[in-house]
Design a protein around this motif. Structure first.
Motif, PDB file in Angstrom:
ATOM      1  N   GLY A 155      10.204   5.638  -0.370  1.00  0.00           N
ATOM      2  CA  GLY A 155      11.009   5.576   0.797  1.00  0.00           C
ATOM      3  C   GLY A 155      10.613   4.721   1.617  1.00  0.00           C
ATOM      4  N   GLY A 156      10.316   4.931   3.084  1.00  0.00           N
ATOM      5  CA  GLY A 156       9.676   4.230   3.800  1.00  0.00           C
ATOM      6  C   GLY A 156       8.153   4.401   4.236  1.00  0.00           C
ATOM      7  N   TRP A 157       7.703   5.297   3.326  1.00  0.00           N
ATOM      8  CA  TRP A 157       6.122   5.457   3.376  1.00  0.00           C
ATOM      9  C   TRP A 157       5.362   4.665   2.652  1.00  0.00           C
ATOM     10  CZ3 TRP A 157       5.579   9.284   7.234  1.00  0.00           C
ATOM     11  CH2 TRP A 157       6.640  10.014   7.700  1.00  0.00           C
ATOM     12  N   ALA A 211      14.612   7.792   3.874  1.00  0.00           N
ATOM     13  CA  ALA A 211      15.866   7.465   3.417  1.00  0.00           C
ATOM     14  C   ALA A 211      16.269   7.861   2.205  1.00  0.00           C
ATOM     15  CB  ALA A 211      16.075   6.114   3.646  1.00  0.00           C
ATOM     16  N   VAL A 212      15.277   8.076   1.197  1.00  0.00           N
ATOM     17  CA  VAL A 212      15.164   8.506  -0.019  1.00  0.00           C
ATOM     18  C   VAL A 212      14.187   9.621  -0.208  1.00  0.00           C
ATOM     19  CG1 VAL A 212      16.070   6.556  -1.322  1.00  0.00           C
ATOM     20  CG2 VAL A 212      13.761   6.951  -1.199  1.00  0.00           C
ATOM     21  N   PRO A 213      14.364  10.667  -1.067  1.00  0.00           N
ATOM     22  CA  PRO A 213      13.281  11.764  -1.130  1.00  0.00           C
ATOM     23  C   PRO A 213      12.019  10.992  -1.667  1.00  0.00           C
ATOM     24  CG  PRO A 213      15.319  12.414  -2.013  1.00  0.00           C
ATOM     25  CD  PRO A 213      15.487  10.859  -1.757  1.00  0.00           C
ATOM     26  N   PRO A 214      11.117  11.075  -0.805  1.00  0.00           N
ATOM     27  CA  PRO A 214       9.834  10.325  -1.314  1.00  0.00           C
ATOM     28  C   PRO A 214       8.713  11.426  -2.091  1.00  0.00           C
ATOM     29  CG  PRO A 214       9.625  11.307   0.811  1.00  0.00           C
ATOM     30  CD  PRO A 214      10.954  11.485   0.696  1.00  0.00           C
ATOM     31  N   GLN A 215       8.118  10.651  -3.090  1.00  0.00           N
ATOM     32  CA  GLN A 215       7.322  11.266  -4.035  1.00  0.00           C
ATOM     33  C   GLN A 215       6.040  11.824  -3.116  1.00  0.00           C
ATOM     34  OE1 GLN A 215       6.098   8.882  -7.209  1.00  0.00           O
ATOM     35  NE2 GLN A 215       8.133   8.937  -8.472  1.00  0.00           N
ATOM     36  N   GLU A 216       5.849  10.976  -2.158  1.00  0.00           N
ATOM     37  CA  GLU A 216       4.677  11.190  -1.065  1.00  0.00           C
ATOM     38  C   GLU A 216       4.671  10.719   0.091  1.00  0.00           C
ATOM     39  OE1 GLU A 216      -0.418  10.631  -1.240  1.00  0.00           O
ATOM     40  OE2 GLU A 216       0.871   9.640  -2.708  1.00  0.00           O
ATOM     41  N   ARG A 217       4.509  11.542   1.162  1.00  0.00           N
ATOM     42  CA  ARG A 217       4.505  10.757   2.449  1.00  0.00           C
ATOM     43  C   ARG A 217       2.959  10.648   3.193  1.00  0.00           C
ATOM     44  NH1 ARG A 217       8.327  15.064   2.431  1.00  0.00           N
ATOM     45  NH2 ARG A 217      10.456  14.328   3.114  1.00  0.00           N
ATOM     46  N   TYR A 218       2.962   9.921   4.214  1.00  0.00           N
ATOM     47  CA  TYR A 218       1.682   9.963   5.005  1.00  0.00           C
ATOM     48  C   TYR A 218       1.330  11.312   5.401  1.00  0.00           C
ATOM     49  CZ  TYR A 218       2.420   4.874   5.740  1.00  0.00           C
ATOM     50  OH  TYR A 218       2.594   3.495   5.463  1.00  0.00           O
ATOM     51  N   HIS A 228      15.509   4.846  16.439  1.00  0.00           N
ATOM     52  CA  HIS A 228      14.828   6.260  16.490  1.00  0.00           C
ATOM     53  C   HIS A 228      13.620   6.132  15.692  1.00  0.00           C
ATOM     54  CE1 HIS A 228      18.285   7.915  18.337  1.00  0.00           C
ATOM     55  NE2 HIS A 228      18.893   7.334  17.528  1.00  0.00           N
ATOM     56  N   TRP A 229      13.112   4.922  15.555  1.00  0.00           N
ATOM     57  CA  TRP A 229      11.698   4.698  14.697  1.00  0.00           C
ATOM     58  C   TRP A 229      10.534   5.512  14.995  1.00  0.00           C
ATOM     59  CZ3 TRP A 229       7.894   2.844  17.563  1.00  0.00           C
ATOM     60  CH2 TRP A 229       8.060   2.069  18.847  1.00  0.00           C
ATOM     61  N   ARG A 230      10.493   6.010  16.318  1.00  0.00           N
ATOM     62  CA  ARG A 230       9.445   6.989  16.575  1.00  0.00           C
ATOM     63  C   ARG A 230       9.347   8.237  15.778  1.00  0.00           C
ATOM     64  NH1 ARG A 230      10.666   4.533  21.463  1.00  0.00           N
ATOM     65  NH2 ARG A 230       8.790   3.234  22.492  1.00  0.00           N
ATOM     66  N   ASP A 231      10.374   8.770  15.457  1.00  0.00           N
ATOM     67  CA  ASP A 231      10.401  10.122  14.710  1.00  0.00           C
ATOM     68  C   ASP A 231      10.395   9.962  13.382  1.00  0.00           C
ATOM     69  OD1 ASP A 231      12.699   9.490  13.611  1.00  0.00           O
ATOM     70  OD2 ASP A 231      14.046  10.628  15.018  1.00  0.00           O
ATOM     71  N   TRP A 232       9.887   8.857  12.653  1.00  0.00           N
ATOM     72  CA  TRP A 232       9.554   8.741  11.461  1.00  0.00           C
ATOM     73  C   TRP A 232      10.775   8.914  10.459  1.00  0.00           C
ATOM     74  CZ3 TRP A 232       4.344   6.968  10.378  1.00  0.00           C
ATOM     75  CH2 TRP A 232       3.665   7.351  11.656  1.00  0.00           C
ATOM     76  N   THR A 233      12.048   9.339  10.926  1.00  0.00           N
ATOM     77  CA  THR A 233      12.790   9.884  10.016  1.00  0.00           C
ATOM     78  C   THR A 233      13.451   8.530   8.965  1.00  0.00           C
ATOM     79  OG1 THR A 233      14.543   9.680  11.696  1.00  0.00           O
ATOM     80  CG2 THR A 233      13.508  11.810  11.328  1.00  0.00           C
ATOM     81  N   TYR A 234      13.548   7.573   9.516  1.00  0.00           N
ATOM     82  CA  TYR A 234      14.097   6.370   8.517  1.00  0.00           C
ATOM     83  C   TYR A 234      13.146   6.383   7.244  1.00  0.00           C
ATOM     84  CZ  TYR A 234      10.200   3.101   9.303  1.00  0.00           C
ATOM     85  OH  TYR A 234       9.002   2.399   9.622  1.00  0.00           O
ATOM     86  N   ARG A 235      12.028   6.706   7.271  1.00  0.00           N
ATOM     87  CA  ARG A 235      11.217   6.654   5.964  1.00  0.00           C
ATOM     88  C   ARG A 235      11.831   7.713   4.892  1.00  0.00           C
ATOM     89  NH1 ARG A 235       6.106   4.067   7.205  1.00  0.00           N
ATOM     90  NH2 ARG A 235       6.092   3.613   9.631  1.00  0.00           N
ATOM     91  N   SER A 282       0.888  -1.119   0.124  1.00  0.00           N
ATOM     92  CA  SER A 282       0.265   0.088   0.061  1.00  0.00           C
ATOM     93  C   SER A 282       0.683   1.143   0.034  1.00  0.00           C
ATOM     94  CB  SER A 282      -0.815  -0.101   1.222  1.00  0.00           C
ATOM     95  OG  SER A 282      -0.193   0.121   2.626  1.00  0.00           O
ATOM     96  N   THR A 283       0.515   2.100  -0.578  1.00  0.00           N
ATOM     97  CA  THR A 283       1.139   3.785  -0.832  1.00  0.00           C
ATOM     98  C   THR A 283       0.463   4.698   0.177  1.00  0.00           C
ATOM     99  OG1 THR A 283      -0.209   4.540  -2.677  1.00  0.00           O
ATOM    100  CG2 THR A 283       1.619   3.003  -3.322  1.00  0.00           C
TER     101      THR A 283
END
Length: 280
Positions: free
Chosen positions: A155-157, A208-215, A199-206, A54-55
């Motif tokens: 990315g991770g989103w 890791a690459v510039p995402p086209q879209e985030r949550y 540090h998964w609580r701060d969402w920053t790992y997501r 899912s995106t």
């Protein structure tokens, strides 16, 4: 891609993609080759399968309409129910085939996962599964370091939702697909794995690459909330077995953040400040 594979992929995409899902074909043998026998999928190696993820768009395109539909009975986990509903539509779209669906969270009676979703995503070419073994001379000593998948566009989103296995459909000549290595540098891999593990609580790992879209902020608030509290967050918690459509509509239409805030805060209800978590 073989014509049969392309045709089946198109059918599944026609069912899922407009709702914010993506579909990637793979061969069972590719998956089994990376795992010990205890984790193998019990199907012939050439069996055709599809990884479903899912995106960020799934939240608006699939989950929100699902919450207002008649499919949410009884109330348990809205996202799992929504995904199961849409994967069930895949089975309906292929009535002449033996379709087996494995959700990412399903386990055997001994609690062993039915599918290792990140491995499946890697072999299907959907997302690169970065693990400790991908870091030369890693700095972590005896610490346990979990791996994480990164999507080349999101990315991770994103979230891996499961696999569709087509029993009896074998494609021995399907060429293997390699995921895009979007975090090739050792230093960046170290940063990614440390952010994910520590540090998964701060969402920053997501990122890791510039995402086209985030949550969206409301989506982050939802997925930051422990599953047991999500129904209350949505205003869908029921004291009886019969859901209240009025309650669903009222809370759903107010399920909008009024102003930007920290990801660890709750926007869905002024009474709720959900603790942050890694989310799906």
């Amino acid at each position: 891609m073989e014509p049969q594979v392309a045709e089946l992929k198109q059918k599944i995409e026609d069912t899922l993609c407009s709702f914010g899902f993506e579909v990637y074909p793979f061969q069972v043998a590719w998956y089994n080759a990376l795992l010990p026998p205890a984790f193998h999928l019990p199907l012939p190696g050439p069996t055709l399968a599809f990884l479903v993820l899912s995106t960020p768009a799934m939240f608006d395109r699939a989950l929100k309409p699902f919450l207002q539909s008649c499919h949410l009975q009884p109330l348990t986990d809205p996202v799992d129910q929504c995904v199961a509903y849409h994967l069930g539509r895949v089975r309906e779209s292929l009535p002449e085939m033996q379709v087996e669906i494995i959700a990412d969270y399903e386990v055997h009676p001994n609690r062993r996962p039915k599918i290792l979703a990140q491995t499946a995503a890697h072999v299907a070419g959907a997302a690169y599964y970065y693990q400790r073994q991908d870091v030369e001379s890693d700095p972590w000593g005896t610490q346990h370091i979990s791996g994480v998948c990164i999507h080349p566009r999101f990315g991770g989103w994103f979230a891996i939702r499961g696999a569709v296995l087509l029993r009896g459909i074998e494609v021995p000549d399907l060429p293997p697909t390699k995921p895009l290595d979007c975090v090739p540098a050792r230093a960046d891999r170290i940063t990614l794995l440390e952010r994910f593990n520590f540090h998964w609580r701060d969402w920053t790992y997501r990122d890791a690459v510039p995402p086209q879209e985030r949550y969206s902020e409301e989506q982050k608030a939802y997925f930051s909330t422990p599953p047991a509290q999500r129904l209350a967050l949505l205003g869908l918690a029921q004291t009886s077995e019969e859901p209240s459509s009025t309650s669903q509509e009222l809370h759903f239409t107010t399920f909008i953040p009024k102003k930007p805030q920290s990801p660890s805060r709750g926007w869905l209800s002024p009474r709720v400040s959900p603790p942050a978590s890694s989310g799906p």
